[in-house]
Design a protein around this motif. Structure first.
Motif, PDB file in Angstrom:
ATOM      1  N   ALA A  25       0.859  -0.688  -0.140  1.00 40.01           N
ATOM      2  CA  ALA A  25      -0.502   0.436  -0.203  1.00 40.01           C
ATOM      3  C   ALA A  25       0.771   1.044  -0.061  1.00 40.01           C
ATOM      4  CB  ALA A  25      -0.538  -0.293   1.137  1.00 40.01           C
ATOM      5  N   ALA A  35      -1.074   4.177   3.904  1.00 40.17           N
ATOM      6  CA  ALA A  35      -0.941   3.198   4.021  1.00 40.17           C
ATOM      7  C   ALA A  35      -1.504   1.902   5.303  1.00 40.17           C
ATOM      8  CB  ALA A  35       0.125   2.250   3.556  1.00 40.17           C
ATOM      9  N   SER A  71      -6.009   1.304  -2.415  1.00 39.26           N
ATOM     10  CA  SER A  71      -4.744   2.278  -2.729  1.00 39.26           C
ATOM     11  C   SER A  71      -5.641   3.261  -3.542  1.00 39.26           C
ATOM     12  CB  SER A  71      -3.778   1.920  -2.408  1.00 39.26           C
ATOM     13  OG  SER A  71      -3.617   0.974  -1.297  1.00 39.26           O
TER      14      SER A  71
END
Length: 186
Positions: A25, A35, A71
């Motif tokens: 991420a 992330a 993401s």
């Protein structure tokens, strides 16, 4: 404490994949906290909606795909928020802290962009927009003047505003500038 077999499998999966997924991420987001948020949200969704998938052989591929998609969604959201905030901040700086010289210098720029945006509208949209927003006519008055139905005028106004918003966003200006036409345009 939960001791079910699915929870134990989930817990093992979480601890075995968490760091790798966070690194993955991070490769998209370039922000440790974001992330971690994406990975945690992915695991929460997995537990809430797809518990039956926890024990499948290719769950690792599923998790990486989900983290990638989440993401990208986070990046889109961040980009949209940053773009609208940037345009709004530049507009607010002039609106809230009015330095006469700044306002006078910015006014031709705003006027030019608004005129360009209106000029780029399709002819019928432009005519309806001009009647409603610049001349101050109601939708019914505009419909009578142009020989259209009120619903058609409403549809043209919606389309015009959508096209204007898209045009002005290219320059980082908020759509609210359209609502200030009376102040900007003579």
């Amino acid at each position: 404490m939960i001791t079910s077999p699915s929870y134990q499998a989930y817990k093992e999966l979480f601890y075995s994949q968490y760091n790798d997924l966070c690194n993955y991420a991070y490769s998209f987001l370039k922000d440790d906290a974001a992330a971690e948020d994406v990975v945690q949200e992915t695991f929460i969704k997995l537990w809430e909606k797809h518990r039956e998938q926890i024990g499948i052989p290719n769950i690792k591929a599923y998790l990486f795909r989900a983290v990638r998609n989440n993401s990208i969604s986070a990046l889109r959201k961040q980009y949209t928020e940053n773009a609208s905030q940037k345009g709004f901040e530049s507009f607010v700086e002039i609106a809230e802290n009015p330095d006469t010289l700044e306002i006078e210098n910015a006014k031709p720029y705003f006027e030019q962009l608004v005129y360009e945006a209106i000029a780029n509208l399709p002819p019928q949209c432009r005519e309806v927009f001009t009647c409603c927003r610049i001349q101050g006519m109601t939708h019914l008055q505009t419909a009578q003047k142009l020989g259209l139905s009120a619903k058609t005028v409403e549809n043209y106004m919606g389309r015009a505003l959508k096209l204007l918003r898209k045009y002005l966003q290219q320059y980082g200006l908020p759509m609210s500038i359209i609502f200030l036409l009376k102040l900007i345009l003579p």
